[in-house]
Design an enzyme around this catalytic site. Structure first.
Site, mmCIF file in Angstrom:
data_model
loop_
_atom_site.group_PDB
_atom_site.id
_atom_site.type_symbol
_atom_site.label_atom_id
_atom_site.label_comp_id
_atom_site.label_asym_id
_atom_site.label_seq_id
_atom_site.Cartn_x
_atom_site.Cartn_y
_atom_site.Cartn_z
ATOM 1 N N ALA A 10 0.867 -1.172 0.000
ATOM 2 C CA ALA A 10 0.000 0.000 0.000
ATOM 3 C C ALA A 10 0.910 1.230 0.000
ATOM 4 C CB ALA A 10 -0.904 -0.027 1.233
ATOM 5 N N MET A 11 0.327 2.421 0.070
ATOM 6 C CA MET A 11 1.142 3.645 0.080
ATOM 7 C C MET A 11 1.876 3.801 1.409
ATOM 8 S SD MET A 11 -1.199 6.422 -1.956
ATOM 9 C CE MET A 11 0.100 7.650 -2.045
ATOM 10 N N GLY A 14 7.483 2.551 2.246
ATOM 11 C CA GLY A 14 8.927 2.661 2.050
ATOM 12 C C GLY A 14 9.436 2.050 0.762
ATOM 13 N N SER A 16 10.020 3.470 -2.236
ATOM 14 C CA SER A 16 11.079 4.282 -2.849
ATOM 15 C C SER A 16 12.357 4.239 -2.025
ATOM 16 C CB SER A 16 10.604 5.730 -3.024
ATOM 17 O OG SER A 16 9.498 5.777 -3.904
ATOM 18 N N ASP A 87 10.547 2.479 -10.172
ATOM 19 C CA ASP A 87 9.599 2.981 -9.179
ATOM 20 C C ASP A 87 8.254 3.251 -9.861
ATOM 21 O OD1 ASP A 87 9.039 3.656 -6.531
ATOM 22 O OD2 ASP A 87 9.551 5.769 -6.808
ATOM 23 N N GLU A 88 7.177 3.202 -9.084
ATOM 24 C CA GLU A 88 5.824 3.439 -9.618
ATOM 25 C C GLU A 88 5.509 2.471 -10.764
ATOM 26 O OE1 GLU A 88 4.040 5.454 -7.888
ATOM 27 O OE2 GLU A 88 5.632 6.470 -6.791
ATOM 28 N N CYS A 89 5.933 1.221 -10.606
ATOM 29 C CA CYS A 89 5.805 0.231 -11.688
ATOM 30 C C CYS A 89 4.359 -0.152 -11.973
ATOM 31 C CB CYS A 89 6.627 -1.012 -11.372
ATOM 32 S SG CYS A 89 6.010 -1.928 -9.940
ATOM 33 N N CYS A 147 -4.953 1.641 13.153
ATOM 34 C CA CYS A 147 -5.348 0.759 14.258
ATOM 35 C C CYS A 147 -4.222 -0.186 14.673
ATOM 36 C CB CYS A 147 -6.581 -0.051 13.874
ATOM 37 S SG CYS A 147 -6.258 -1.312 12.606
#
Length: 201
Positions: A10-11, A14, A16, A87-89, A147
């Protein structure tokens, strides 16, 4: 023998940072790396991979029209490429995934791809779909929900802070627009957004 790796999460897990560390490890040994990032991602300085902890590196840009395989081979002819890092593949196309598979298999260059698995609707990006199917190694990079559980979904918010569950798949943004959450809190936020939409009709 070289392999194709897909590091997904997910965003804010880490990705990058991990890419930059891997590139640094090769460079420290005197080995050349090629770093790519998506032209469409305009959150930071164009032509750079940036991490949230302040690390950065110059990068070649790719769009959906870029022949990544040809670009890598041309660079490799000029000076030996020991590793390719993307990155951002998740923004790669099926054809581009096929190209990097050939780079791994026929040019014997390892390719490390870093990106999101799913979008804010919980659906696979095209690039992620084919990397999940074709990569030699799949590695999940973990981050946590507010959470404390593992975050495996991404919520998108509108300008008023309400969760959104439909719309265009790609809408570039950072922490002001997206947050990583666990499945439970993703579903709760989406159900609340659906209820609010129904109530306002």
């Amino acid at each position: 023998m070289a392999q194709l790796y897909f590091y997904y999460s997910a965003m804010n897990a880490g990705k990058s940072t991990s890419l930059l560390q891997s590139s640094y490890n090769y460079n420290e040994r005197g080995m050349r790396t090629l770093v790519f990032t998506a032209e469409i991602d305009t959150r930071f300085e164009n032509g750079k991979v940036n991490s949230r902890i302040g690390l950065s590196s110059d990068a070649l840009l790719f769009s959906q029209q870029t022949d990544i395989g040809e670009l890598i081979r041309n660079e490799n002819k000029q000076a030996k490429v020991h590793c390719v890092l993307i990155d951002e593949c998740h923004f790669l196309t099926k054809a581009q995934i096929e190209q990097i598979c050939k780079v791994t298999d026929y040019d014997d260059i390892p390719v490390l791809c870093y990106g999101l698995r799913t979008d804010f609707r919980g659906e696979l990006f095209s690039g992620s779909q084919y990397l999940l199917a074709w990569a030699d190694k799949l590695v999940e990079l973990k981050t946590i929900c507010y959470c404390g559980r593992k975050a495996n979904r991404v919520l998108r918010f509108d300008s008023e802070g309400a969760a959104i569950y439909d719309g265009e798949q790609v809408d570039i943004g950072g922490n002001e627009k997206y947050v990583s959450v666990c499945r439970k809190h993703y579903m709760e936020a989406i159900n609340e957004a659906r209820k609010n939409r129904k109530d306002s009709v």
